[in-house]
Design an enzyme around this catalytic site. Sequence first.
Site, mmCIF file in Angstrom:
data_model
loop_
_atom_site.group_PDB
_atom_site.id
_atom_site.type_symbol
_atom_site.label_atom_id
_atom_site.label_comp_id
_atom_site.label_asym_id
_atom_site.label_seq_id
_atom_site.Cartn_x
_atom_site.Cartn_y
_atom_site.Cartn_z
ATOM 1 N N SER A 157 21.789 0.141 30.320
ATOM 2 C CA SER A 157 20.506 0.943 30.303
ATOM 3 C C SER A 157 19.800 0.895 31.625
ATOM 4 C CB SER A 157 19.596 0.821 29.012
ATOM 5 O OG SER A 157 20.238 0.893 28.147
HETATM 6 N N1 SAM Z 1 22.119 -3.594 25.474
HETATM 7 C C1 SAM Z 1 23.282 -3.258 26.407
HETATM 8 C C2 SAM Z 1 23.169 -3.794 27.679
HETATM 9 O O1 SAM Z 1 22.172 -4.805 27.798
HETATM 10 O O2 SAM Z 1 23.746 -3.610 28.640
HETATM 11 C C3 SAM Z 1 23.434 -1.732 26.614
HETATM 12 C C4 SAM Z 1 23.905 -1.175 25.556
HETATM 13 S S1 SAM Z 1 24.699 0.186 25.697
HETATM 14 C C5 SAM Z 1 23.251 1.274 26.190
HETATM 15 C C6 SAM Z 1 25.153 0.610 23.926
HETATM 16 C C7 SAM Z 1 26.112 -0.210 23.376
HETATM 17 O O3 SAM Z 1 25.967 -0.050 21.914
HETATM 18 C C8 SAM Z 1 27.400 0.116 23.793
HETATM 19 O O4 SAM Z 1 28.163 -1.076 24.372
HETATM 20 C C9 SAM Z 1 28.130 0.596 22.571
HETATM 21 O O5 SAM Z 1 29.687 0.139 22.428
HETATM 22 C C10 SAM Z 1 27.402 -0.329 21.632
HETATM 23 N N2 SAM Z 1 27.639 0.330 20.039
HETATM 24 C C11 SAM Z 1 27.703 1.629 19.718
HETATM 25 N N3 SAM Z 1 27.557 1.653 18.251
HETATM 26 C C12 SAM Z 1 27.527 0.402 17.741
HETATM 27 C C13 SAM Z 1 27.762 -0.039 16.572
HETATM 28 N N4 SAM Z 1 27.784 0.623 15.549
HETATM 29 N N5 SAM Z 1 27.818 -1.558 16.715
HETATM 30 C C14 SAM Z 1 27.605 -2.105 17.602
HETATM 31 N N6 SAM Z 1 27.722 -1.800 19.045
HETATM 32 C C15 SAM Z 1 27.443 -0.455 18.947
#
Ligand code: SAM
Length: 211
Positions: free
Chosen positions: A57
């Site tokens: 993000s």
């Molecule tokens: N917090 C992260 C960082 O510091 O880089 C950025 C996160 S990214 C915007 C969103 C993440 O949520 C992705 O890696 C995606 O694979 C994960 N995601 C989506 N649905 C999910 C779920 N049900 N459980 C765990 N992770 C999930």
Amino acid sequence: MKNEDLVEELIRQKYITSERVKQAFLSVDRKFFVPKDVKSRAYYDDPLPIGYNQTISSPSIVATMLELLDVNEGDKVLEVGTGSGYNACLLAAMGRVVYTVERVPQLRDFARKNMENCRFHDKIMLILGDGSVGYGVEAPFDKIMVTCGAPEIPKPLVEQLSPGGRMVIPVGSTFFQELYIVEKRDDGIYRKIWGDVAFVPMIGKHGHRWA
Ligand code: SAM
């Protein structure tokens, strides 16, 4: 440009307003969490691709969410959506222990490798799974930070919040959401909307159903 320049800009633009969040951003260098091909943009206030249709993000929204979450040094924290591991390290810089859940195995591995560069990595438990159901075996959590967009507030996450606990979570469609601040108080669950955000979708049992 260097990490300090990014932090200075986030302070100037008032995304970082507390000493605690400032110190966390100074102690975790974003360049260790972005893939090689976008390293030159590590200190821009932009989301960047990390593969598998996912992103790290933008620093301004990360800072905003961390300010809203108000993590204290005794806090046990849950993050849903590890991605690059950047935010988990920032949380670990502020809290006692961080459980972070990622559903994509390759990103779990990417995050694990990136976290080697973070001096707080001993405080982070990295879990592969569906974070839309939370992480019941370690509940309750003082703070929960969700970094993917949920269709509604997942019930298990509310249940896994400690009394007095707080959660920050994007809620809405697969492209656009509103950022909710959820608090569990003695007399009930309180919700406030901070504003509009755009996160990748949460995929899972209490998330969106398509991959
Ligand atoms: N917090 C992260 C960082 O510091 O880089 C950025 C996160 S990214 C915007 C969103 C993440 O949520 C992705 O890696 C995606 O694979 C994960 N995601 C989506 N649905 C999910 C779920 N049900 N459980 C765990 N992770 C999930």
